[in-house]
Write an enzyme that holds these catalytic residues in place. Sequence first.
Site, short mmCIF file in Angstrom:
data_model
loop_
_atom_site.label_atom_id
_atom_site.label_comp_id
_atom_site.label_asym_id
_atom_site.label_seq_id
_atom_site.Cartn_x
_atom_site.Cartn_y
_atom_site.Cartn_z
N TYR A 65 0.85 -1.19 0.00
CA TYR A 65 0.00 0.00 0.00
C TYR A 65 0.88 1.24 0.00
CZ TYR A 65 -3.57 3.36 1.49
OH TYR A 65 -4.43 4.44 1.57
N ASP A 95 9.18 2.93 0.12
CA ASP A 95 8.09 3.55 0.87
C ASP A 95 8.29 3.17 2.34
OD1 ASP A 95 5.83 4.28 2.17
OD2 ASP A 95 4.42 3.35 0.77
N LYS A 154 3.55 8.79 9.03
CA LYS A 154 3.34 8.17 10.34
C LYS A 154 4.29 8.72 11.43
CE LYS A 154 0.57 4.60 8.45
NZ LYS A 154 0.63 3.88 7.20
C1 LIG Z 1 0.01 4.39 5.81
C2 LIG Z 1 0.82 4.17 4.61
C3 LIG Z 1 0.76 5.04 3.51
C4 LIG Z 1 -0.24 6.16 3.41
O1 LIG Z 1 -0.04 7.14 4.37
P1 LIG Z 1 -1.28 8.13 4.73
O2 LIG Z 1 -0.69 9.08 5.71
O3 LIG Z 1 -2.35 7.25 5.27
O4 LIG Z 1 -1.68 8.80 3.47
C5 LIG Z 1 1.65 4.85 2.48
N1 LIG Z 1 2.53 3.84 2.51
C6 LIG Z 1 2.62 2.98 3.53
C7 LIG Z 1 3.63 1.90 3.51
C8 LIG Z 1 1.74 3.11 4.60
O5 LIG Z 1 1.80 2.21 5.59
#
Ligand SMILES: *Cc1c(COP(=O)(O)O)cnc(C)c1O
Length: 428
Positions: A144, A239, A267
């Site tokens: 994601y 990511d 985060k």
């Molecule tokens: C949570 C998450 C996102 C998205 O971040 P948001 O602040 O919810 O837009 C993208 N990549 C990873 C790996 C994530 O865990």
Amino acid sequence: MLYQRSSQLFEAAAHVIPGGVNSPVRAFKAVGGTPIFVKRAKGAYLYDEDGNQLIDYINSWGPMILGHAHQPVIDAITERAKLGTSFGMPTELETQIAELALSMVPNIDKIRFVNSGTEACMSAIRLARGFTNRDKIIKFAGCYHGHSDSFLIQAGSGASTFGSPNSPGVTQGTAKDTLLADYNDIDNVRALFASNPNQIAAVIIEPVAGNMGCIPPMDGFLEQLKHVCQESGALLIFDEVMTGFRLAKGGAQELYKVYSDIVCFGKVIGGGLPVGAFAARNEIMNYLAPVGPVYQAGTLSGNPLAMAAGLAMLQEINGDSDLFARLEAKTAYLQKGIDEVLTQNNVVFTINRVGSMISVHFDASPVTDFKSAKKGDNETFKKFFHGLLNEGIYIAPSAYETWFITDALTYEDLDTTIKAVRKVAASL
Ligand SMILES: *Cc1c(COP(=O)(O)O)cnc(C)c1O
């Protein structure tokens, strides 16, 4: 436990907010029941609107690595708020958090702050496309990267070369530029490069996957990925929205000693306020406006409250040389406890863990990619989730989520949790 007031609040919310929630994972769709409404939280505990106290294993889906309402972060936000909350002009704080982040993470020269992980990943691929002058990207099924159009593509039925939109609203035009590979399958990636010569701008990956449960990269996989990208003139994007400042000060790059071309954060870097960021070496970052041609902007980007929270959080992490060892030890203790209890009760399961990310899968075979993650038995998970909730333990309401361990958890909390698992395991 009773959830009468939560149920009422959810009903009211559903009248005015689609599904009653502002982000779908908060709804209890995968497990049934109604979401719990939080009143406040402190340390390792949530206190809900019905007066229940819960041990929290979501921790805002990652940010609260030091526990809820961590005092230095709260103080920083409170003091900052008195000075004004947004200017749309530069502040010194932005340089301070940038300098600190760059000093903690290997292999990056400049960083740009945005408002979410979604924005960070979306901007990172735009930058990669601008830099390489190519259109296509490779992502991995089950990873994601936020909800921007290019990423809402998953394997679906079989490994197709061209992704098909898996969310209505994503155009075919966008979908065709996102190629899908299987996590931990380097041959799959090589085949995509071979069939799309000189067209792939970037490969984006969660270096430790956390959005299909926790799935570690197999030995050598990240190195091979880096090698394939280098050979083909594509950029490698890590990511690290979930893993950044969680697996180590320098995230997965530090842990695995594999360095990507662009890194995305979110985060933890915001200390619980809306922050994302992306970073790279100068050559790449200088492609961004106002220095370079790739446009990217934000009215609230670098917002002083958000920067103050993030800075306080990173200072706490940077100043605590023992933090990651403590998190590792606590999470390993929890893993061992759950493992023993489930084994004693003849439950079929697999536990995956990297540092303070851990997930329990109700299937016996190794979970190494999205296909194997999907084999987990959801009926067992539902019982497990509601059983634990009943014992005051809050894990994510989906079998595809990682548990995030916070430093605020005590060994007593972990023992309480293992005891609850023992009770629930008997009925699985
Ligand atoms: C949570 C998450 C996102 C998205 O971040 P948001 O602040 O919810 O837009 C993208 N990549 C990873 C790996 C994530 O865990």
